[in-house]
Design a protein around this motif. Structure first.
Motif, short mmCIF file in Angstrom:
data_model
loop_
_atom_site.label_atom_id
_atom_site.label_comp_id
_atom_site.label_asym_id
_atom_site.label_seq_id
_atom_site.Cartn_x
_atom_site.Cartn_y
_atom_site.Cartn_z
N ASP A 137 20.05 -39.43 53.51
CA ASP A 137 19.63 -38.88 52.21
C ASP A 137 20.94 -38.99 51.45
OD1 ASP A 137 17.89 -37.68 50.16
OD2 ASP A 137 18.64 -35.62 51.20
N ARG A 138 20.19 -39.98 50.03
CA ARG A 138 21.45 -40.36 49.03
C ARG A 138 21.42 -38.52 47.75
NH1 ARG A 138 17.20 -43.24 45.39
NH2 ARG A 138 16.04 -43.93 47.46
N ASN A 139 20.71 -37.91 48.86
CA ASN A 139 21.09 -36.42 48.01
C ASN A 139 21.60 -35.65 48.33
OD1 ASN A 139 19.43 -36.83 45.53
ND2 ASN A 139 17.86 -36.07 46.80
N THR A 140 21.97 -36.20 50.01
CA THR A 140 23.79 -35.83 50.65
C THR A 140 25.19 -35.85 50.80
OG1 THR A 140 21.58 -34.38 52.35
CG2 THR A 140 24.18 -34.40 52.77
N GLU A 141 25.71 -35.56 50.08
CA GLU A 141 26.74 -35.76 49.84
C GLU A 141 27.64 -35.43 51.32
OE1 GLU A 141 29.99 -32.79 47.14
OE2 GLU A 141 27.76 -31.93 46.22
#
Length: 143
Positions: A137-141
């Motif tokens: 997921d690109r929103n997860t660091e």
């Protein structure tokens, strides 16, 4: 960082959906309903978030449509639907963890594809993915 609970997500969604109605203003781009199915390895996806991001380049007039996939089906109403034109579609499978009185969503990754929403079209999009196509997921660091 803890993820928001399903309940608080729905409360926030309801709040944001009521904001446009408070002003009485109906301006903005026309939205259309979108619906369809999502499968992974030929099986209905149990639960996921789905987002239609317009590829228009005009961020001010290109709102994102979003909803939930449940048992392989999704339906996003006209009120929060997609604008006419090409979209990047992101499907984020989630796992709901219930602890005490709260439930939390854990995003497992994301599938990405495209769709073109048309003014006079049915706008029914069925997406079939393979498990190997899921990416982080690109929103997860990164941890």
């Amino acid at each position: 960082m803890p993820t928001p609970s399903v309940f608080s997500s729905f409360v926030m969604l309801a709040f944001f959906l009521m904001l446009p109605g408070c002003s009485g203003d109906t301006s903005g781009p026309k939205r259309l309903p979108v619906s369809g199915t999502v499968t992974v390895d030929d099986q209905p996806l149990k639960i996921a978030r789905i987002e239609f991001h317009p590829n228009s380049g005009d961020l001010a007039n290109s709102p994102t449509a979003f909803g939930y996939v449940k048992e392989g089906k999704y339906e996003i109403t006209e009120y929060v639907g997609a604008v006419v034109g090409p979209h990047e579609v992101i499907v984020r499978p989630i796992e709901v963890e219930e602890a005490d009185e709260e439930a939390e969503e854990k995003v497992l990754g994301e599938f990405v594809t495209v769709a073109k929403v048309e003014e006079g079209g049915e706008n029914k999009f069925d997406f079939a993915f393979q498990q190997g196509e899921m990416r982080p997921d690109r929103n997860t660091e990164a941890e």
